[in-house]
Design a protein around this motif. Structure first.
Motif, PDB file in Angstrom:
ATOM      1  N   PHE A 184       0.820  -1.206   0.000  1.00 25.51           N
ATOM      2  CA  PHE A 184       0.000   0.000   0.000  1.00 25.51           C
ATOM      3  C   PHE A 184       0.862   1.268   0.000  1.00 25.51           C
ATOM      4  CE2 PHE A 184      -3.217  -2.962   1.846  1.00 25.51           C
ATOM      5  CZ  PHE A 184      -4.160  -2.815   0.840  1.00 25.51           C
ATOM      6  N   ASP A 185       2.101   1.159   0.461  1.00 30.87           N
ATOM      7  CA  ASP A 185       2.998   2.319   0.379  1.00 30.87           C
ATOM      8  C   ASP A 185       3.274   2.647  -1.084  1.00 30.87           C
ATOM      9  OD1 ASP A 185       4.368  -0.099   0.084  1.00 30.87           O
ATOM     10  OD2 ASP A 185       6.184   0.604   1.102  1.00 30.87           O
ATOM     11  N   ASN A 186       3.480   1.632  -1.917  1.00 35.67           N
ATOM     12  CA  ASN A 186       3.662   1.879  -3.353  1.00 35.67           C
ATOM     13  C   ASN A 186       2.427   2.518  -3.969  1.00 35.67           C
ATOM     14  OD1 ASN A 186       6.213   0.823  -3.291  1.00 35.67           O
ATOM     15  ND2 ASN A 186       5.735  -1.055  -4.402  1.00 35.67           N
ATOM     16  N   LEU A 187       1.261   2.041  -3.554  1.00 31.48           N
ATOM     17  CA  LEU A 187       0.020   2.599  -4.091  1.00 31.48           C
ATOM     18  C   LEU A 187      -0.114   4.074  -3.729  1.00 31.48           C
ATOM     19  CD1 LEU A 187      -2.703   2.406  -5.485  1.00 31.48           C
ATOM     20  CD2 LEU A 187      -3.645   1.418  -3.379  1.00 31.48           C
ATOM     21  N   LEU A 188       0.159   4.400  -2.481  1.00 32.21           N
ATOM     22  CA  LEU A 188       0.052   5.801  -2.060  1.00 32.21           C
ATOM     23  C   LEU A 188       1.108   6.667  -2.749  1.00 32.21           C
ATOM     24  CD1 LEU A 188      -0.728   5.299   1.728  1.00 32.21           C
ATOM     25  CD2 LEU A 188      -2.275   6.242  -0.004  1.00 32.21           C
ATOM     26  N   ASN A 189       2.281   6.125  -2.978  1.00 34.61           N
ATOM     27  CA  ASN A 189       3.304   6.888  -3.700  1.00 34.61           C
ATOM     28  C   ASN A 189       2.960   7.059  -5.178  1.00 34.61           C
ATOM     29  OD1 ASN A 189       5.253   7.622  -1.714  1.00 34.61           O
ATOM     30  ND2 ASN A 189       5.906   5.481  -1.591  1.00 34.61           N
ATOM     31  N   ALA A 190       2.172   6.140  -5.718  1.00 32.30           N
ATOM     32  CA  ALA A 190       1.747   6.242  -7.108  1.00 32.30           C
ATOM     33  C   ALA A 190       0.533   7.153  -7.278  1.00 32.30           C
ATOM     34  CB  ALA A 190       1.411   4.848  -7.654  1.00 32.30           C
ATOM     35  N   TRP A 191      -0.222   7.350  -6.204  1.00 34.03           N
ATOM     36  CA  TRP A 191      -1.494   8.064  -6.293  1.00 34.03           C
ATOM     37  C   TRP A 191      -1.269   9.566  -6.473  1.00 34.03           C
ATOM     38  CZ3 TRP A 191      -5.949   5.768  -7.114  1.00 34.03           C
ATOM     39  CH2 TRP A 191      -7.124   6.518  -7.043  1.00 34.03           C
ATOM     40  N   GLN A 192      -1.969  10.122  -7.435  1.00 31.26           N
ATOM     41  CA  GLN A 192      -1.903  11.561  -7.709  1.00 31.26           C
ATOM     42  C   GLN A 192      -3.294  12.169  -7.508  1.00 31.26           C
ATOM     43  OE1 GLN A 192       1.018  12.931  -8.233  1.00 31.26           O
ATOM     44  NE2 GLN A 192       2.023  10.915  -8.296  1.00 31.26           N
ATOM     45  N   PRO A 193      -3.376  13.449  -7.134  1.00 28.74           N
ATOM     46  CA  PRO A 193      -4.690  14.077  -6.921  1.00 28.74           C
ATOM     47  C   PRO A 193      -5.628  13.927  -8.115  1.00 28.74           C
ATOM     48  CG  PRO A 193      -2.959  15.483  -6.072  1.00 28.74           C
ATOM     49  CD  PRO A 193      -2.278  14.352  -6.779  1.00 28.74           C
ATOM     50  N   GLU A 194      -5.083  13.951  -9.332  1.00 31.45           N
ATOM     51  CA  GLU A 194      -5.947  13.840 -10.512  1.00 31.45           C
ATOM     52  C   GLU A 194      -6.543  12.448 -10.693  1.00 31.45           C
ATOM     53  OE1 GLU A 194      -1.596  13.806 -12.110  1.00 31.45           O
ATOM     54  OE2 GLU A 194      -2.746  14.776 -10.509  1.00 31.45           O
ATOM     55  N   HIS A 195      -6.067  11.474  -9.897  1.00 32.26           N
ATOM     56  CA  HIS A 195      -6.647  10.132  -9.967  1.00 32.26           C
ATOM     57  C   HIS A 195      -7.995  10.060  -9.265  1.00 32.26           C
ATOM     58  CE1 HIS A 195      -2.297   8.450 -10.455  1.00 32.26           C
ATOM     59  NE2 HIS A 195      -2.825   8.786 -11.617  1.00 32.26           N
ATOM     60  N   GLY A 196      -8.323  11.081  -8.493  1.00 31.15           N
ATOM     61  CA  GLY A 196      -9.590  11.074  -7.781  1.00 31.15           C
ATOM     62  C   GLY A 196      -9.399  10.695  -6.326  1.00 31.15           C
ATOM     63  N   GLN A 197     -10.295   9.825  -5.828  1.00 30.47           N
ATOM     64  CA  GLN A 197     -10.347   9.499  -4.404  1.00 30.47           C
ATOM     65  C   GLN A 197     -10.069   8.010  -4.195  1.00 30.47           C
ATOM     66  OE1 GLN A 197     -13.915  12.518  -3.151  1.00 30.47           O
ATOM     67  NE2 GLN A 197     -14.382  10.989  -4.715  1.00 30.47           N
ATOM     68  N   LEU A 198      -9.232   7.719  -3.203  1.00 28.17           N
ATOM     69  CA  LEU A 198      -8.799   6.344  -2.931  1.00 28.17           C
ATOM     70  C   LEU A 198      -9.224   5.953  -1.519  1.00 28.17           C
ATOM     71  CD1 LEU A 198      -7.067   3.765  -3.519  1.00 28.17           C
ATOM     72  CD2 LEU A 198      -5.105   5.048  -2.614  1.00 28.17           C
ATOM     73  N   ILE A 199      -9.922   4.824  -1.409  1.00 29.51           N
ATOM     74  CA  ILE A 199     -10.283   4.248  -0.114  1.00 29.51           C
ATOM     75  C   ILE A 199      -9.541   2.927   0.029  1.00 29.51           C
ATOM     76  CG2 ILE A 199     -12.134   3.396   1.370  1.00 29.51           C
ATOM     77  CD1 ILE A 199     -14.107   5.057  -0.261  1.00 29.51           C
ATOM     78  N   ILE A 200      -8.704   2.825   1.055  1.00 31.30           N
ATOM     79  CA  ILE A 200      -8.006   1.578   1.355  1.00 31.30           C
ATOM     80  C   ILE A 200      -8.754   0.890   2.490  1.00 31.30           C
ATOM     81  CG2 ILE A 200      -5.868   0.550   2.202  1.00 31.30           C
ATOM     82  CD1 ILE A 200      -4.350   2.844   0.870  1.00 31.30           C
ATOM     83  N   VAL A 201      -9.276  -0.296   2.214  1.00 32.90           N
ATOM     84  CA  VAL A 201     -10.094  -1.034   3.169  1.00 32.90           C
ATOM     85  C   VAL A 201      -9.265  -2.165   3.774  1.00 32.90           C
ATOM     86  CG1 VAL A 201     -12.196  -2.383   3.516  1.00 32.90           C
ATOM     87  CG2 VAL A 201     -12.169  -0.509   1.843  1.00 32.90           C
ATOM     88  N   GLY A 202      -9.159  -2.163   5.087  1.00 30.18           N
ATOM     89  CA  GLY A 202      -8.397  -3.203   5.768  1.00 30.18           C
ATOM     90  C   GLY A 202      -7.646  -2.614   6.946  1.00 30.18           C
TER      91      GLY A 202
END
Length: 342
Positions: A184-202
């Motif tokens: 999930f650290d890779n996912l957060l580092n890949a995530w950009q504001p223009e991607h919208g909204q991210l919910i990580i469940v767990g």
């Protein structure tokens, strides 16, 4: 035919669901079904399953546990002994000379240590990828299956309201324990504001570090940790995309859930996902720039992403069910030497 399922874990996840649902489903295919596992799972089994509580979550070389397991199996004398995942398989392998029946092991994830499976007469993988590098004379594949969802399917406005998000902006889900292998650290580092909204469940031990990473990257309002949610399937009905950044998987239950909900999936190239997803929806493991670029591409045209997976959704509806998983497993039992038709 008498069948005994063994699981050595005490956690909550896909393995545990597989153990319970397979045992319950086999009641329609076998004369007798026994399940050996931690007492915490007792109430999840159907009345017809003979549940024997044995906490095998301790050391897999513990002589006392091995003796207790051997005594149970000798007393019950099953025709098929089916161990779920590496730990249970290793324990069965250690006592194999003392235990009657035909021994089967299921491998649920790709791991470095798989030598214990060489002592099983048949090995089942939950995907082709997890058995790809295994040298064994009788390898089979049975994909994980899901029960039909009985809960409420959320609308996008409901999902957005629950987490204080904007329903007009794309919502992406990612599901799994907050542990290093899920990346999930890779996912957060890949995530950009223009991607919208991210919910990580767990939930899990990395929660604090991931919360800090959200702050460090300035993603407050764009990425959040939802913790454990009992209605993930309902949430998937309202989301636009499911994403995996994992270093390894077997055949993720969340992947199966998403496909059954007709929710498009983007994933790293891990077992399960790499077998079913279109090539353009797979990215290399541990490649943050590639993951970020892929997110940009799929979120830019979500209808096209869903359309590209339309045939996959239809396949999932037929194959990724508990009934199909149980029937395929029962067929393997029927096919092994010395066993009559179930």
């Amino acid at each position: 035919m008498k069948v005994c399922q063994i699981m050595a874990g005490d956690e909550e996840g896909g393995l545990e669901n597989h153990f319970v649902e397979l045992s319950n489903g086999l009641l329609e295919h076998a004369d007798s079904v026994i399940a050996v596992g931690h007492a915490k799972y007792r109430e999840r089994f159907a009345p017809g399953v003979k549940f024997i509580a044995l906490d095998l979550s301790g050391g897999r070389r513990n002589p006392l546990l091995l003796v207790r397991l051997a005594l149970i199996l000798r007393r019950e004398a099953p025709d098929i002994v089916h161990a779920q995942a590496n730990k249970a398989v290793e324990m069965l392998a250690r006592i194999r000379a003392l235990v009657p029946g035909y021994h089967i092991g299921t491998i649920h994830n790709r791991k470095k240590s798989t030598g214990m499976f060489s002592h099983m007469r048949t090995v089942i993988g939950v995907s082709k990828g997890v058995v790809a590098n295994l040298n064994h004379p009788d390898l089979r594949v049975v994909y994980n299956g899901m029960k039909a969802y009985q809960g409420e399917a959320l609308g996008k406005a409901q999902l957005a309201s629950r987490f204080g998000l904007d329903p007009a902006v794309p919502i992406t889900l990612s599901v799994g324990r907050l542990v290093p292998t899920k990346a999930f650290d890779n996912l957060l580092n890949a995530w950009q504001p223009e991607h919208g909204q991210l919910i990580i469940v767990g939930d899990g031990p990395q929660r604090a570090s991931l919360e800090q990473l959200i702050v460090e990257r300035g993603l407050e309002g764009r990425a959040l940790l939802a913790g454990f949610c009992s209605d993930v399937r309902g949430m998937m009905s309202a989301a636009d995309l499911l994403v995996f950044a994992s270093h390894r998987e077997g055949f993720s239950y969340a992947l199966a859930e998403a496909l059954l909900c007709r929710l498009p999936v983007l994933s790293t190239r891990v077992p399960g996902a790499e077998e079913v997803l279109p090539e353009q929806h797979l990215v290399p493991v541990n490649d943050v720039p590639a993951l970020s670029a892929a997110l940009t591409a799929v979120i830019a045209d979500l209808p096209a992403t869903a359309q590209a997976q339309d045939e996959l959704f239809a396949w999932a509806a037929k194959v990724l069910t508990v009934e199909h998983m149980v029937a395929d497993t029962a067929a393997i039992y029927q096919s092994v030497p010395g066993q009559s038709a179930l």
